[in-house]
Scaffold this active site. Structure first.
Site, PDB file in Angstrom:
ATOM      1  N   LYS A 226      31.171  38.410  28.147  1.00  0.00           N
ATOM      2  CA  LYS A 226      32.671  38.259  28.739  1.00  0.00           C
ATOM      3  C   LYS A 226      33.812  37.857  27.716  1.00  0.00           C
ATOM      4  O   LYS A 226      33.306  36.827  26.929  1.00  0.00           O
ATOM      5  CB  LYS A 226      32.552  37.150  29.933  1.00  0.00           C
ATOM      6  CG  LYS A 226      31.845  37.686  30.996  1.00  0.00           C
ATOM      7  CD  LYS A 226      31.678  36.323  31.958  1.00  0.00           C
ATOM      8  CE  LYS A 226      30.894  36.712  33.331  1.00  0.00           C
ATOM      9  NZ  LYS A 226      31.466  37.757  34.179  1.00  0.00           N
ATOM     10  N   ARG A 300      22.690  40.702  40.637  1.00  0.00           N
ATOM     11  CA  ARG A 300      22.078  41.503  41.414  1.00  0.00           C
ATOM     12  C   ARG A 300      20.545  41.913  40.980  1.00  0.00           C
ATOM     13  O   ARG A 300      19.894  42.110  41.927  1.00  0.00           O
ATOM     14  CB  ARG A 300      22.946  42.814  41.725  1.00  0.00           C
ATOM     15  CG  ARG A 300      22.882  43.704  40.359  1.00  0.00           C
ATOM     16  CD  ARG A 300      23.996  44.663  40.558  1.00  0.00           C
ATOM     17  NE  ARG A 300      25.636  44.024  40.397  1.00  0.00           N
ATOM     18  CZ  ARG A 300      26.455  44.872  40.410  1.00  0.00           C
ATOM     19  NH1 ARG A 300      26.365  46.128  40.735  1.00  0.00           N
ATOM     20  NH2 ARG A 300      27.644  44.360  40.248  1.00  0.00           N
TER      21      ARG A 300
END
Ligand code: BES
Ligand code: ZN
Ligand code: ZN
Length: 448
Positions: A226, A300
């Site tokens: 990120k 997820r």
């Protein structure tokens, strides 16, 4: 203790009708009884004789939420009687607004104003909800350097000790041996071993509720790292885990007649030479292979293994709820203060939305729109963890999770921020419980 200072909730009519003696002072100080404004009325000896607080319509949990930190640190009492439900809300909001996170400050936070428990208020609910919310806020706000998988496990263990619940932990290579390949893959690059926390409480024959929480103790993004601005707040990426632990505190503390199970994959999405690569293919607990299109879509992955375990338990749970700081897309869609929820059963979704409104903890439903399922197909594996479309990211993430649930088991997925970017009444900036009281109410009404 000196006599509490009476506190009146007033609108313009009340002010004119019931507080004639204070009109001149109110006018002189510019108090017009607007919501979120307050007027301290002096008595003859120069003390505070009473407090007038602007009354919104409707009165809700946040009506007194700003007062604990803004009124002089004395004791106050509601002057009027309120229906029990409103009294509970008013007291809860006051208490939630008195929170501050000061573990790392040399100086303790200044004393706060106290409210005498209003007549009729549900003390057990307020005390337990305050404890649960404090737990969530503390866990989320604690820096990642002090809240890794080990410390999250310790927090879950402490919770279990308080309520005589049982905690089982599967850690490190045992995750591979016991078939949790995705949890291991995401967490293996961090010095603290990845783990699955498994809390069980209550009578085995009671209705079964299983909660699953995303416990990414820090999300660097992995090799798909990120940028600094996007990484900064990622200590909060265990906000789902914190919320299910807080919810467990409520369920156990208020002794709901359910059999509770809480599953938390607790890992850091870190960077090292053994980290998962973009386009690695990893098996899942369900057996489906997953292509890692982006290592930053790690939530997820860990949830997939935990959800599959949740829905495979025998006897099957009556309700499975997961909480996750899953997508930036949900925040784009709804902003940071309104969590998105999804469900495979419309009646459950409707009940949850109603519960959320009833306890001032609203959620907004987004659809498990099946035509978008094609977007998470992979050319080399059974599934991809990213969508091939730039749009609808919170829906495609939810559809990915749905692959690891079962249509016959009611399932709710909550995609939340778990962080207040701004201070609102009762909700100081920092880690926050979101959807916790709503789901508690859902469980109490449908299974409790
Ligand atoms: N933890 C983030 C999601 C997130 C970001 C929640 C900011 C709240 C605020 C999650 O793991 C993530 O990075 N998701 C990616 C998914 C993408 C790579 C498909 C996202 O939302 O950008
Ligand atoms: Zn991520
Ligand atoms: Zn994440």
């Amino acid at each position: 203790m000196s006599t509490p200072i009476p506190l009146y909730l007033v609108d313009q009519t009340d002010l004119a009708k019931d507080h004639v003696d204070s009109q001149t002072w109110a006018q002189a100080t510019g108090f017009k009884a607007a919501p979120n404004t307050v007027c301290l009325v002096p008595g003859a000896e120069g003390t505070v004789a009473k407090v007038l607080v602007g009354k919104p319509n409707p009165v809700d949990t946040w009506t007194l939420g700003y007062l604990a930190k803004t009124l002089p640190a004395q004791t106050y009492a509601l002057a009027d009687d309120w229906p029990a439900e409103t009294a509970t809300k008013l007291w809860l909001g006051w208490r939630l607004g008195s929170y501050s996170f000061n573990q790392y400050k040399r100086q303790a936070s200044p004393p706060v104003a106290e409210l005498v428990p209003p007549a009729g208020a549900d003390a057990a609910y307020v005390e337990t909800t305050v404890a649960a919310t404090t737990l969530v806020r503390d866990l989320v706000t604690t820096p990642a350097g002090d809240m890794g998988p080990e410390q999250l496990e310790a927090a879950a263990q402490a919770l279990c000790d308080r309520h005589a619940a049982n905690l089982t932990v599967i850690a490190g290579d045992d995750l591979l041996a016991q078939n949790y390949p995705l949890i291991h893959a995401v967490g293996r690059a961090y010095t603290q071993a990845p783990r699955l926390l498994d809390l069980v409480w209550g009578h085995p024959d009671a209705p079964r509720v299983t909660l699953v929480g995303k416990g990414i103790c820090f999300d660097t993004g992995g090799l798909d790292i990120k940028p600094a601005a996007g990484m900064k707040l990622m200590k909060k990426d265990m906000g789902g885990a914190a919320n299910v632990l807080g919810l467990a505190e409520m369920i156990m503390g208020l002794q709901l007649p359910v059999r509770l199970r809480v599953l938390v994959p607790a890992v850091e999405n870190s960077i090292a030479s053994n980290a998962i690569h973009p386009l690695d293919v990893v098996p899942s607990r369900r057996g489906l292979t997953v292509e890692v299109g982006n290592t930053d879509a790690e939530g997820r992955l860990v949830l997939a293994d935990a959800l599959w375990e949740a829905v495979c338990e025998e006897p099957t749970p009556q309700l499975v709820v997961d909480f996750a700081t899953l997508t930036g897309a949900a925040r784009i869609a709804l902003g940071t203060e309104l969590p998105a929820c999804f469900s495979n059963q419309p009646t459950v979704a409707n009940a949850l939305l109603a519960s959320g409104l009833a306890v001032d903890d609203p959620l907004w439903q987004l659809p498990l729109h099946q035509p978008y399922r094609a977007m998470i197909e992979s050319s080399v594996a059974d599934l991809s963890n990213i969508s091939n479309s730039a749009y609808g990211g919170s829906i495609t993430a939810a559809l990915f999770l749905q692959e690891f649930t079962r249509p016959d088991i009611p399932w709710v997925h909550i995609d939340l921020m778990a962080w207040n970017l701004r201070t609102l009444p009762g909700r100081p900036e920092g880690g926050e419980a979101m959807g916790m009281r709503a789901v508690f109410e859902l469980i109490r009404q449908t299974l409790g």
